[in-house]
Scaffold this active site. Sequence first.
Site, PDB file in Angstrom:
ATOM      1  CG  HIS A 176      -1.759  -1.039   1.554  1.00  0.00           C
ATOM      2  ND1 HIS A 176      -1.360  -2.155   2.238  1.00  0.00           N
ATOM      3  CD2 HIS A 176      -3.078  -1.213   1.281  1.00  0.00           C
ATOM      4  CE1 HIS A 176      -2.385  -2.979   2.366  1.00  0.00           C
ATOM      5  NE2 HIS A 176      -3.442  -2.442   1.798  1.00  0.00           N
ATOM      6  CD  GLU A 228      -6.907 -11.779   2.504  1.00  0.00           C
ATOM      7  OE1 GLU A 228      -6.538 -10.855   1.759  1.00  0.00           O
ATOM      8  OE2 GLU A 228      -6.970 -11.680   3.732  1.00  0.00           O
ATOM      9  CG  ASP A 265       1.697  -0.869   3.535  1.00  0.00           C
ATOM     10  OD1 ASP A 265       0.897  -0.493   4.386  1.00  0.00           O
ATOM     11  OD2 ASP A 265       1.434  -1.675   2.616  1.00  0.00           O
TER      12      ASP A 265
HETATM   13  C1  XLS Z   1      -7.519  -6.822   4.285  1.00  0.00           C
HETATM   14  C2  XLS Z   1      -7.071  -7.007   2.914  1.00  0.00           C
HETATM   15  C3  XLS Z   1      -5.905  -6.115   2.498  1.00  0.00           C
HETATM   16  C4  XLS Z   1      -5.774  -6.101   0.993  1.00  0.00           C
HETATM   17  C5  XLS Z   1      -4.973  -4.966   0.466  1.00  0.00           C
HETATM   18  O1  XLS Z   1      -8.254  -7.604   4.838  1.00  0.00           O
HETATM   19  O2  XLS Z   1      -6.782  -8.350   2.714  1.00  0.00           O
HETATM   20  O3  XLS Z   1      -4.736  -6.535   3.100  1.00  0.00           O
HETATM   21  O4  XLS Z   1      -5.224  -7.284   0.523  1.00  0.00           O
HETATM   22  O5  XLS Z   1      -5.539  -3.745   0.763  1.00  0.00           O
HETATM   23 NI    NI Z   2      -5.765  -9.175   1.104  1.00  0.00          NI
HETATM   24 NI    NI Z   3      -7.529  -9.824   4.605  1.00  0.00          NI
END
Ligand code: XLS
Ligand code: NI
Ligand code: NI
Length: 435
Positions: A100, A267, A103
Amino acid sequence: MSHFTNIPKIQYEGPSSKNPFAFKHYNPDETVAGKPMRDHMRFAAAYWHVMRNGLSDPFGGPTALMPWDDQSNSLDNALKRADVFFEFLDKTGIDYYCFHDRDIAPELENLAKSNDALEKVTEHLLGLQKASGKKLLWGTACLFSHPRYAQGAGTSPSADVFAYGAAQVKAAMDATHKLGGEGYTFWGGREGYATLLNTDMKRELDHLAAMLWLAVDYAKKIGFTGQFYIEPKPREPSTHQYDSDAAACLNFLRQYGLMDHFKLNIETNHATLAGHTMLHELTVAIDAGALGSIDANQGDELIGWDTDEFPTDLYLTTSIMLKVLEMGGFTTGGLNFDAKRRRESHEPEDLFHAHIGGMDAFARGLKAAVAIREDRRLADFVANRYATWNSGIGAKIEGKSVTLEEVAAHALSAGEPVLASGRQELLKNIVNEFI
Ligand code: XLS
Ligand code: NI
Ligand code: NI
């Protein structure tokens, strides 16, 4: 100067090794099913977890030891962190990373100064990439931490907040483009609502689509050809997030004509929060031709939030790699470890154990998945299960060359259908042969 002095470069030593700082299964240059393992995986480290996650939780502050970090918000500290991060990439043999904007670079007193800091860090990262050969899998903008985004960014009730967020997207896209990033991700951190009593849902969704369209048009302007992703998540932080799961994201993209420009970044822990398996979410995305990348982690079955654990479950990694192989492998995407150590694992060496474990778990998943595909019993079973659709009335229905009367006439003459067993238990036994 080394910041991980006691840790060697992680090498493949094979399954019999007891060295905690060695791969037992991930052998980057070994050819599996026609290509080197590193090209199947395209592993990425998440800058936010490796360098910025202090491991605090709602009941206690950070525990992570980061001796290289002076905890200041200075540009110098940010540049130093980047050096440490690249030493980490070098020692783990991870080829890609993700970040990000906030970061890698500090948020300063105003947007102009923050943009300037981001440009300086980007320049530094470019030098580190050139020296090491490491690559950027994707970049993104943090549109959820700062209090201005408490009520959303693209979906904020304030047009000025929207504009601030869009400015951050522009700067983060510039940085991603400069670093040769292969993708750009939107995770709708606060793009949702807490109560409909104060929310115009239709208007907020229109605005979110407007944000994405601005990015698509800007990419053309600057010649950024990387893949855009959106990352589904059902809740946390918002009560309801608009991009709640793969199906909701696809519907949104179709509604706003964005399907040609976006794929999904799926994810694992978000899938489970949505009440789905990872396999379900990957299947929904692949069937729409829209699986782009994966945030590799896993949840805790006993805790109901996004625990972002490192993936160690071999059934999970096997099912993920089965899907990745089925779609013909990653193109722009990869396996990004959007995962953090537990709060108890606060020493720098734990960063290594965590990533080594994830990489080895995926290597075993890859090998099991390749073996399952070569064995063919699972694929053949599924194909045979639908055999009645290959000819006769089934083929006519699939071919849309039949009327409802003809289908009814078939049922009258064919009599009571005979259904074959789904053999779920047998199929699970077959999978277990390979894990
Ligand atoms: C949060 C998300 C974040 C994204 C990127 O839960 O997984 O980490 O991957 O903004
Ligand atoms: Ni993520
Ligand atoms: Ni996440």
